[in-house]
Design an enzyme around this catalytic site. Sequence first.
Site, PDB file in Angstrom:
ATOM      1  N   ARG A   1       9.919   3.502  -6.081  1.00 32.92           N
ATOM      2  CA  ARG A   1      10.157   4.796  -5.422  1.00 32.92           C
ATOM      3  C   ARG A   1      11.563   5.314  -5.708  1.00 32.92           C
ATOM      4  O   ARG A   1      11.790   6.525  -5.709  1.00 32.92           O
ATOM      5  CB  ARG A   1       9.946   4.666  -3.918  1.00 32.92           C
ATOM      6  CG  ARG A   1       8.484   4.495  -3.614  1.00 32.92           C
ATOM      7  CD  ARG A   1       8.173   4.657  -2.153  1.00 32.92           C
ATOM      8  NE  ARG A   1       6.755   4.908  -2.001  1.00 32.92           N
ATOM      9  CZ  ARG A   1       6.051   4.579  -0.930  1.00 32.92           C
ATOM     10  NH1 ARG A   1       6.632   3.998   0.101  1.00 32.92           N
ATOM     11  NH2 ARG A   1       4.767   4.840  -0.877  1.00 32.92           N
TER      12      ARG A   1
ATOM     13  N   LYS B   1     -12.217   3.067   4.921  1.00 32.85           N
ATOM     14  CA  LYS B   1     -12.968   3.937   5.824  1.00 32.85           C
ATOM     15  C   LYS B   1     -13.434   5.228   5.171  1.00 32.85           C
ATOM     16  O   LYS B   1     -12.691   5.862   4.450  1.00 32.85           O
ATOM     17  CB  LYS B   1     -12.091   4.294   7.029  1.00 32.85           C
ATOM     18  CG  LYS B   1     -11.793   3.110   7.905  1.00 32.85           C
ATOM     19  CD  LYS B   1     -11.201   3.559   9.216  1.00 32.85           C
ATOM     20  CE  LYS B   1      -9.714   3.271   9.250  1.00 32.85           C
ATOM     21  NZ  LYS B   1      -8.982   4.052  10.222  1.00 32.85           N
TER      22      LYS B   1
ATOM     23  N   GLY C   1      -2.028   3.871  -1.895  1.00 32.05           N
ATOM     24  CA  GLY C   1      -1.141   2.704  -1.915  1.00 32.05           C
ATOM     25  C   GLY C   1      -1.802   1.449  -2.450  1.00 32.05           C
ATOM     26  O   GLY C   1      -1.271   0.768  -3.330  1.00 32.05           O
TER      27      GLY C   1
ATOM     28  N   GLY D   1      -1.806   9.522   0.900  1.00 30.47           N
ATOM     29  CA  GLY D   1      -2.307  10.557   1.806  1.00 30.47           C
ATOM     30  C   GLY D   1      -2.056  11.955   1.257  1.00 30.47           C
ATOM     31  O   GLY D   1      -2.922  12.833   1.321  1.00 30.47           O
TER      32      GLY D   1
HETATM   33  P1  ADP Z   1      -5.739   3.089  -0.545  1.00 31.36           P
HETATM   34  O1  ADP Z   1      -4.465   2.542   0.059  1.00 31.36           O
HETATM   35  O2  ADP Z   1      -5.807   2.829  -2.027  1.00 31.36           O
HETATM   36  O3  ADP Z   1      -5.968   4.521  -0.172  1.00 31.36           O
HETATM   37  P2  ADP Z   1      -7.343   2.125   1.660  1.00 31.36           P
HETATM   38  O4  ADP Z   1      -6.098   1.908   2.442  1.00 31.36           O
HETATM   39  O5  ADP Z   1      -8.253   3.195   2.077  1.00 31.36           O
HETATM   40  O6  ADP Z   1      -6.962   2.283   0.099  1.00 31.36           O
HETATM   41  O7  ADP Z   1      -8.230   0.791   1.695  1.00 31.36           O
HETATM   42  C1  ADP Z   1      -7.759  -0.418   1.244  1.00 31.36           C
HETATM   43  C2  ADP Z   1      -8.292  -1.556   2.055  1.00 31.36           C
HETATM   44  O8  ADP Z   1      -9.718  -1.558   2.108  1.00 31.36           O
HETATM   45  C3  ADP Z   1      -7.885  -2.881   1.461  1.00 31.36           C
HETATM   46  O9  ADP Z   1      -7.097  -3.587   2.387  1.00 31.36           O
HETATM   47  C4  ADP Z   1      -9.210  -3.586   1.198  1.00 31.36           C
HETATM   48  O10 ADP Z   1      -9.167  -4.967   1.451  1.00 31.36           O
HETATM   49  C5  ADP Z   1     -10.136  -2.903   2.158  1.00 31.36           C
HETATM   50  N1  ADP Z   1     -11.542  -3.080   1.741  1.00 31.36           N
HETATM   51  C6  ADP Z   1     -12.132  -2.648   0.624  1.00 31.36           C
HETATM   52  N2  ADP Z   1     -13.405  -3.062   0.552  1.00 31.36           N
HETATM   53  C7  ADP Z   1     -13.644  -3.781   1.651  1.00 31.36           C
HETATM   54  C8  ADP Z   1     -14.790  -4.482   2.159  1.00 31.36           C
HETATM   55  N3  ADP Z   1     -15.921  -4.506   1.488  1.00 31.36           N
HETATM   56  N4  ADP Z   1     -14.685  -5.102   3.349  1.00 31.36           N
HETATM   57  C9  ADP Z   1     -13.510  -5.062   4.027  1.00 31.36           C
HETATM   58  N5  ADP Z   1     -12.395  -4.429   3.603  1.00 31.36           N
HETATM   59  C10 ADP Z   1     -12.458  -3.800   2.435  1.00 31.36           C
HETATM   60 MG    MG Z   2      -3.997   1.825   2.093  1.00 34.62          MG
END
Ligand code: ADP
Ligand code: MG
Length: 380
Positions: free
Chosen positions: A34, A195, A338, A361
């Site tokens: 960063r 989610k 992230g 985000g």
């Molecule tokens: P990003 O930071 O890339 O936007 P998110 O924060 O939305 O991604 O999601 C990441 C999290 O989702 C990770 O900690 C990962 O372990 C969890 N995850 C992904 N698939 C599953 C699953 N099948 N069951 C439980 N957790 C999951």
């Molecule tokens: Mg995340």
Amino acid sequence: MRLLKEADVAGKIVIVRVDFNVPLKDGKITDDKRIRAVLPTIEYLRKKKARIVLISHLGRPDGKVADDLRLAPVADRLSKLLKYPVHYEPDCIGSDVEFAVRGLHESDVLLLENLRFYPEEEADDAGFAQKLAVLAEVYVNDAFAVSHRAHASVHAIAKFLPSYAGFLLEKEVKMLSSLLKSPKHPFIAIMGGAKVSDKIGVIESLLKKVDAVLIGGAMMFTFYKALNYEVGKSKFEADKIALAKSLLKNSNKKIVLPTDVVLSDKRVVPADKMPKNSAGFDIGPETRAIYAEMIKEAKTVFWNGPMGLFEQKPFDRGTLAVAKAMSECRGVTVVGGGDSVSAIEKANLEKKFSHVSTGGGASLEFLEGKKLPGIDVLEH
Ligand code: ADP
Ligand code: MG
């Protein structure tokens, strides 16, 4: 959007909002990407003989001083990267800070203390923004990752000073806009993560632009529920099943769901044959192959959110397969989020992407077509 390169900054005091929210362990910076991301803006301003005042947040001190969230270690690291001394002031407003700013010479750099030590920062308080603004003659926002927040140093401050987008913000907006404006087809989005609720807005708006949305991560189970599949103990959002149903119905078959699943005990089962007593942790090998093929053939790819519980082997294989396929794709490849970004960095593939967004985000809200408060104020 007004751009830094159009601004008259020669010899002026320029206050720059950056995102120095770096990971720290025992007071040491474990990843300085960063900081490196805003070096072009800082170096440009130094060449223009501006006096540079940097402002940032770090972590979540919730409006109180937290000694472990001071920016002093960042000043040290920035100093090493610039090969030039960086002054540091343990506050961000007030008479001591004003005195320190007045003492700056041409091309000097001063880093102020964590903005979030003041509750006024996150409250977008105009009085606080003005106290920051009086320090300088020009304002530059180079903190894309917080530009979706109406915070004082990102939003309210722009009322008080001529305001411009720094080079990092400019690049982010350019790359993400190109996905919305004139993407080459096939255009594929890959959405994963924890989610559906976090990503529903962007899925809805991307459905209008893309040829397919490949689903992975825990959100796939909410979609399976919408199809009345058994998901066992997998993570899903009960209150989002209806939404998933309507998305599937209205998506014109653009939503692609995994055909097989890796269970917590590492067994692979077809998506519609999940046992009651087990949880799904990753997309299966058949899905990996299908997704990789689609990604490699695409002309534009956007990815957000890991395909599985990638922090834990072997449930990182779906995520790695997507990262690898994107790195081999010859089209425009953009990743935001992230956890997705940390997965591609772990695999050492970040250089093979067209763009790795510094904002999770913020990149999602941008692609949703929302107005980001920090960008909006640079346009009006
Ligand atoms: P990003 O930071 O890339 O936007 P998110 O924060 O939305 O991604 O999601 C990441 C999290 O989702 C990770 O900690 C990962 O372990 C969890 N995850 C992904 N698939 C599953 C699953 N099948 N069951 C439980 N957790 C999951
Ligand atoms: Mg995340």
